[in-house]
Design a protein around this motif. Structure first.
Motif, PDB file in Angstrom:
ATOM      1  N   PRO A   4      42.131  53.847  33.282  1.00  0.00           N
ATOM      2  CA  PRO A   4      41.625  52.847  32.073  1.00  0.00           C
ATOM      3  C   PRO A   4      40.597  52.091  32.519  1.00  0.00           C
ATOM      4  CG  PRO A   4      43.748  52.190  32.700  1.00  0.00           C
ATOM      5  CD  PRO A   4      43.576  53.363  33.468  1.00  0.00           C
ATOM      6  N   ARG A   5      39.870  51.615  31.647  1.00  0.00           N
ATOM      7  CA  ARG A   5      38.769  50.513  32.041  1.00  0.00           C
ATOM      8  C   ARG A   5      39.291  49.506  32.317  1.00  0.00           C
ATOM      9  NH1 ARG A   5      33.979  51.935  27.384  1.00  0.00           N
ATOM     10  NH2 ARG A   5      33.707  53.897  28.260  1.00  0.00           N
ATOM     11  N   LYS A   6      40.281  48.840  31.635  1.00  0.00           N
ATOM     12  CA  LYS A   6      41.039  47.539  31.911  1.00  0.00           C
ATOM     13  C   LYS A   6      41.520  47.829  33.197  1.00  0.00           C
ATOM     14  CE  LYS A   6      43.442  45.464  29.020  1.00  0.00           C
ATOM     15  NZ  LYS A   6      44.595  45.044  27.923  1.00  0.00           N
ATOM     16  N   ARG A   7      41.609  46.536  33.963  1.00  0.00           N
ATOM     17  CA  ARG A   7      42.213  46.697  35.557  1.00  0.00           C
ATOM     18  C   ARG A   7      43.314  45.967  35.481  1.00  0.00           C
ATOM     19  NH1 ARG A   7      37.456  44.667  39.550  1.00  0.00           N
ATOM     20  NH2 ARG A   7      37.866  42.770  38.261  1.00  0.00           N
ATOM     21  N   THR A   8      44.410  46.431  34.845  1.00  0.00           N
ATOM     22  CA  THR A   8      45.733  46.099  34.720  1.00  0.00           C
ATOM     23  C   THR A   8      46.590  46.451  35.986  1.00  0.00           C
ATOM     24  OG1 THR A   8      45.557  45.620  32.203  1.00  0.00           O
ATOM     25  CG2 THR A   8      47.805  45.829  33.283  1.00  0.00           C
ATOM     26  N   ILE A   9      47.236  45.446  36.601  1.00  0.00           N
ATOM     27  CA  ILE A   9      48.157  45.915  37.708  1.00  0.00           C
ATOM     28  C   ILE A   9      49.618  45.327  37.475  1.00  0.00           C
ATOM     29  CG2 ILE A   9      48.587  45.400  40.131  1.00  0.00           C
ATOM     30  CD1 ILE A   9      45.576  44.976  40.504  1.00  0.00           C
ATOM     31  N   TYR A  25      46.444  34.726  42.516  1.00  0.00           N
ATOM     32  CA  TYR A  25      45.313  35.242  43.435  1.00  0.00           C
ATOM     33  C   TYR A  25      44.533  36.365  42.556  1.00  0.00           C
ATOM     34  CZ  TYR A  25      42.464  36.485  47.369  1.00  0.00           C
ATOM     35  OH  TYR A  25      41.528  36.889  48.191  1.00  0.00           O
ATOM     36  N   LEU A  26      45.142  37.305  42.165  1.00  0.00           N
ATOM     37  CA  LEU A  26      44.395  38.555  41.614  1.00  0.00           C
ATOM     38  C   LEU A  26      44.020  38.054  40.250  1.00  0.00           C
ATOM     39  CD1 LEU A  26      46.859  41.388  42.240  1.00  0.00           C
ATOM     40  CD2 LEU A  26      44.676  40.550  43.664  1.00  0.00           C
ATOM     41  N   GLU A  27      44.577  37.157  39.529  1.00  0.00           N
ATOM     42  CA  GLU A  27      43.943  36.936  38.149  1.00  0.00           C
ATOM     43  C   GLU A  27      42.529  35.893  38.307  1.00  0.00           C
ATOM     44  OE1 GLU A  27      47.069  34.849  36.099  1.00  0.00           O
ATOM     45  OE2 GLU A  27      47.852  36.791  35.168  1.00  0.00           O
ATOM     46  N   LYS A  28      42.540  35.494  39.719  1.00  0.00           N
ATOM     47  CA  LYS A  28      41.267  34.655  39.878  1.00  0.00           C
ATOM     48  C   LYS A  28      40.144  35.663  39.980  1.00  0.00           C
ATOM     49  CE  LYS A  28      42.870  30.429  42.170  1.00  0.00           C
ATOM     50  NZ  LYS A  28      43.212  29.966  43.182  1.00  0.00           N
ATOM     51  N   HIS A  29      40.586  36.995  40.440  1.00  0.00           N
ATOM     52  CA  HIS A  29      39.561  37.804  40.608  1.00  0.00           C
ATOM     53  C   HIS A  29      39.551  38.984  39.339  1.00  0.00           C
ATOM     54  CE1 HIS A  29      38.408  36.806  44.813  1.00  0.00           C
ATOM     55  NE2 HIS A  29      39.772  36.385  44.668  1.00  0.00           N
ATOM     56  N   GLN A  30      39.890  38.230  38.271  1.00  0.00           N
ATOM     57  CA  GLN A  30      39.647  39.160  36.913  1.00  0.00           C
ATOM     58  C   GLN A  30      40.564  40.286  36.765  1.00  0.00           C
ATOM     59  OE1 GLN A  30      36.578  37.976  38.840  1.00  0.00           O
ATOM     60  NE2 GLN A  30      37.300  36.224  37.458  1.00  0.00           N
ATOM     61  N   TYR A  31      41.683  40.302  37.384  1.00  0.00           N
ATOM     62  CA  TYR A  31      42.445  41.246  37.073  1.00  0.00           C
ATOM     63  C   TYR A  31      43.718  40.767  36.154  1.00  0.00           C
ATOM     64  CZ  TYR A  31      40.666  44.016  40.995  1.00  0.00           C
ATOM     65  OH  TYR A  31      39.856  44.861  41.853  1.00  0.00           O
TER      66      TYR A  31
END
Length: 242
Positions: A4-9, A25-31
């Motif tokens: 998908p286009r959304k980068r959801t982890i 940390y990952l949310e700071k990088h737009q995840y």
């Protein structure tokens, strides 16, 4: 399953501090990051967010199961969804088992968040590598590799189940038929990191890919080993737009 286009982890780790630091940390990088503390909560999260996920992170050691079981579950239900496994063991056996079960990459604990981020970015980048105007299909030995949909059709027209890492390795080999690609290059372009002196993960990946293709490991005709160098895709490949 297409990415998908959304980068959801979705990440599972039984250590609360580790989970929260990873999320921050990952949310700071737009995840977008969803967390799970054990196997049960991971399964619930997977059911809930499955259509949004672009990657999952699995800790090997969990209180109610292990990352290997979760890796198998993900592979059965979402063959192309990338998986990164976290392992605290220095023993390569755990890592090899994870790769054989379908993990796309692994990283040792404790890990540098920057290294994990680099691995995640590399996986997402490889998922969209087809350039505008480039031929969509690679045809070889009756197989048809669709570089846009990231799928492989067998000579009988059936879909061949590939993981994201299987696909990336096959695409790289098929894009360079007849050329010997050394192991270091294959490692860097499919995993985004250097090949260690005792790292067997690439060889495990090639062996698994041969099995997917029905290519005899002892006398392969598609992916041949070049001793002391690397591998070569030994069949003719025709690129086409249709």
């Amino acid at each position: 399953m297409n990415l998908p286009r959304k980068r959801t982890i979705l990440a599972v780790d039984d250590d609360q501090k580790t989970r929260q630091l990873l999320k921050l940390y990952l949310e700071k990088h737009q995840y977008v990051v969803q967390l799970a503390a054990d196997g049960e909560s991971f399964r619930h999260g997977f059911d809930r967010y499955r259509d949004e996920l672009s990657l999952v992170i699995l800790d090997v050691m969990l209180p109610d199961t292990d990352g290997f079981a979760l890796c198998q579950m993900v592979r059965q239900r979402a063959p192309m969804l990338p998986i990164i496994m976290l392992t605290a063991s220095a023993d390569d056996t755990e890592r090899i088992v994870g790769l054989e079960l379908g993990a796309d990459d692994y990283i040792g604990k404790p890990y540098n968040p920057r290294e994990l981020l680099a691995r995640i970015k590399a996986i997402h980048r490889r998922a969209g590598m087809v350039g505008e105007g480039a031929p969509r299909y690679l045809n070889f030995a009756g197989f048809r590799l669709d570089r846009l949909e990231r799928t492989l059709s067998s000579p009988d027209g059936d879909k061949v189940v590939l993981t994201a890492m299987d696909f990336d390795l096959l695409r790289l080999l098929a894009e360079h038929p007849g050329q010997v690609l050394d192991r270091a290059r294959l490692m860097e372009q499919t995993r985004g990191r250097d090949l260690g002196p005792t790292d067997r993960s690439l060889d495990v990946q090639v062996s698994r890919l041969r099995q997917r293709l029905g290519d005899d490991g002892k006398q392969p005709t598609l992916i041949k080993t070049v001793r002391a160098s690397g591998y070569v895709f030994a069949v003719e490949v025709q690129a086409s737009h249709e």
